[in-house]
Design a protein around this motif. Structure first.
Motif, short mmCIF file in Angstrom:
data_model
loop_
_atom_site.label_atom_id
_atom_site.label_comp_id
_atom_site.label_asym_id
_atom_site.label_seq_id
_atom_site.Cartn_x
_atom_site.Cartn_y
_atom_site.Cartn_z
N THR A 1 -29.35 54.92 31.31
CA THR A 1 -29.04 56.35 31.35
C THR A 1 -28.89 56.72 32.83
O THR A 1 -29.25 55.92 33.71
CB THR A 1 -30.21 57.17 30.73
N PRO A 2 -28.34 57.88 33.12
CA PRO A 2 -28.15 58.26 34.53
C PRO A 2 -29.45 58.11 35.34
O PRO A 2 -30.53 58.44 34.86
CB PRO A 2 -27.73 59.73 34.44
N GLY A 3 -29.35 57.52 36.53
CA GLY A 3 -30.52 57.32 37.38
C GLY A 3 -30.27 56.23 38.39
O GLY A 3 -29.12 55.97 38.75
N ALA A 4 -31.34 55.59 38.83
CA ALA A 4 -31.25 54.58 39.90
C ALA A 4 -30.96 53.21 39.30
O ALA A 4 -31.87 52.39 39.11
CB ALA A 4 -32.55 54.57 40.71
N HIS A 5 -29.69 52.94 39.01
CA HIS A 5 -29.31 51.65 38.40
C HIS A 5 -28.13 51.05 39.15
O HIS A 5 -27.05 50.84 38.58
CB HIS A 5 -28.97 51.85 36.92
N THR A 6 -28.33 50.81 40.43
CA THR A 6 -27.22 50.35 41.28
C THR A 6 -26.45 49.19 40.65
O THR A 6 -27.05 48.22 40.17
CB THR A 6 -27.80 49.88 42.64
N GLY A 7 -25.12 49.31 40.68
CA GLY A 7 -24.28 48.19 40.25
C GLY A 7 -24.11 48.06 38.76
O GLY A 7 -23.37 47.18 38.28
N HIS A 8 -24.75 48.95 37.99
CA HIS A 8 -24.59 48.89 36.53
C HIS A 8 -23.41 49.75 36.08
O HIS A 8 -22.89 50.56 36.87
CB HIS A 8 -25.89 49.33 35.85
N ILE A 9 -23.03 49.61 34.84
CA ILE A 9 -21.93 50.39 34.27
C ILE A 9 -22.53 51.44 33.35
O ILE A 9 -23.03 51.12 32.26
CB ILE A 9 -20.93 49.49 33.50
N LEU A 10 -22.48 52.71 33.81
CA LEU A 10 -23.09 53.82 33.08
C LEU A 10 -22.15 54.28 31.96
O LEU A 10 -20.98 54.62 32.23
CB LEU A 10 -23.35 54.98 34.04
N PRO A 11 -22.60 54.33 30.72
CA PRO A 11 -21.73 54.78 29.62
C PRO A 11 -21.10 56.14 29.89
O PRO A 11 -19.92 56.35 29.62
CB PRO A 11 -22.69 54.82 28.42
N GLU A 12 -21.88 57.08 30.47
CA GLU A 12 -21.34 58.42 30.78
C GLU A 12 -20.17 58.33 31.77
O GLU A 12 -19.19 59.08 31.66
CB GLU A 12 -22.45 59.30 31.37
N ALA A 13 -20.24 57.37 32.70
CA ALA A 13 -19.16 57.23 33.68
C ALA A 13 -17.89 56.70 33.01
O ALA A 13 -16.77 57.12 33.33
CB ALA A 13 -19.60 56.29 34.81
N VAL A 14 -18.09 55.78 32.06
CA VAL A 14 -16.95 55.22 31.32
C VAL A 14 -16.29 56.33 30.50
O VAL A 14 -15.06 56.47 30.47
CB VAL A 14 -17.45 54.06 30.42
N ARG A 15 -17.12 57.16 29.88
CA ARG A 15 -16.57 58.28 29.08
C ARG A 15 -15.81 59.27 29.95
O ARG A 15 -14.70 59.69 29.65
CB ARG A 15 -17.71 59.01 28.34
N SER A 16 -16.42 59.59 31.12
CA SER A 16 -15.77 60.60 31.98
C SER A 16 -14.51 60.03 32.63
O SER A 16 -13.61 60.78 33.03
CB SER A 16 -16.75 61.09 33.05
N ALA A 17 -14.38 58.71 32.65
CA ALA A 17 -13.15 58.10 33.18
C ALA A 17 -12.02 58.18 32.16
O ALA A 17 -10.88 57.83 32.44
CB ALA A 17 -13.40 56.64 33.57
N GLY A 18 -12.36 58.61 30.94
CA GLY A 18 -11.34 58.80 29.91
C GLY A 18 -11.21 57.67 28.92
O GLY A 18 -10.27 57.64 28.11
N ALA A 19 -12.16 56.73 28.96
CA ALA A 19 -12.09 55.60 28.02
C ALA A 19 -12.24 56.09 26.58
O ALA A 19 -12.97 57.05 26.31
CB ALA A 19 -13.17 54.58 28.33
N ARG A 20 -11.55 55.43 25.65
CA ARG A 20 -11.66 55.73 24.21
C ARG A 20 -12.86 55.02 23.62
O ARG A 20 -13.50 55.51 22.70
CB ARG A 20 -10.39 55.28 23.51
N GLY A 21 -13.16 53.81 24.22
CA GLY A 21 -14.25 53.00 23.68
C GLY A 21 -14.64 51.90 24.64
O GLY A 21 -14.23 51.90 25.81
N THR A 22 -15.43 50.94 24.13
CA THR A 22 -15.92 49.86 24.99
C THR A 22 -16.22 48.60 24.19
O THR A 22 -16.61 48.67 23.02
CB THR A 22 -17.19 50.28 25.75
#
Ligand SMILES: O=C[C@H](O)COP(=O)(O)O
Length: 222
Positions: A68-89
């Motif tokens: 979840t959002p926080g201190a997770h350097t180098g990880h892929i945040l689901p919220e970031a993928v969604r806000s980038a406009g992805a349909r899915g993963t």
């Protein structure tokens, strides 16, 4: 049955980067419009936003992390993928395996964010386990055939059939894709005739001199 789904994973192939990636996305858009098939693309993370805003095709992330959002350097945040406009993963691709607990957490996060989920599996037992987590799709891919140029549809149709049956026995609402060496319309037709709703593929399109011609052949028998 809904339109068959062809998901092209660009992986980290050189041929799937930069202008080549956009050439493949443009080809997918043309062939999808012509054929009525749903053709999606899973590009490098850096291309999620431009592609999702430029092409009328589903754009998928290749992975998300169970964070979840926080201190997770180098990880892929689901919220970031969604806000980038992805349909899915994709989740748990054979080249990016996760623990069962992380797969479950990723599916839950994606569902909360309205991201479609494709959980990748390697046999009918893991396909049944994945189905219990209620993803949108389970993608059965025998790792030994991935990137081999040998099509799972022809080399091991049994694993497709067993996974379709295993998923249906757990949750008939979960759709099944298959992948590994998929390279022709015949491969796709066999996969659909065995009960899948489409395919997950990479090298036959990404490494093709003419990706549009390969995509056109892939959907030619549907
Ligand atoms: O994500 C795609 C699968 O790993 C299959 O790859 P492939 O089509 O190169 O065999």
């Amino acid at each position: 049955m809904d339109s068959p789904f062809v998901l092209v994973n660009l992986k980290t192939y050189q041929e799937g980067m930069g202008s080549n990636a956009h050439r493949i996305a443009a080809a997918a858009e043309i062939v999808a419009k012509e054929s009525g098939a749903v053709i999606g693309i899973a590009p490098a993370f850096t291309e999620l936003h431009p592609m999702s805003h430029h092409y009328a095709i589903p754009v998928y992330a290749q992975h998300i992390d169970a964070i979840t959002p926080g201190a997770h350097t180098g990880h892929i945040l689901p919220e970031a993928v969604r806000s980038a406009g992805a349909r899915g993963t994709l989740i748990n691709h054979s080249e990016r395996r996760l623990t069962l607990a992380d797969i479950g957490a990723c599916v839950e996060s994606a569902r909360r964010l309205h991201l479609e989920t494709v959980v990748c599996t390697n046999n009918d037992a893991t396909s049944a386990a994945a189905a219990a987590l209620r993803p949108d799709y389970v993608a059965i891919e025998p790792p030994e055939l991935i990137g081999s140029g040998v099509s799972v549809s022809k080399a091991d149709p049994g694993i497709i059939e067993r996974s379709v049956n295993a998923v249906r026995a757990v949750n008939p609402d979960v759709n099944v894709l298959t992948g590994a060496g998929i390279q022709s319309g015949e491969c796709v037709k066999i996969a659909v005739d065995l009960g899948t709703c489409g395919v997950l593929l990479a090298s036959s399109v990404v490494k093709a001199d003419d990706p549009e011609a390969v995509l056109r052949d892939l959907v030619s028998l549907l």
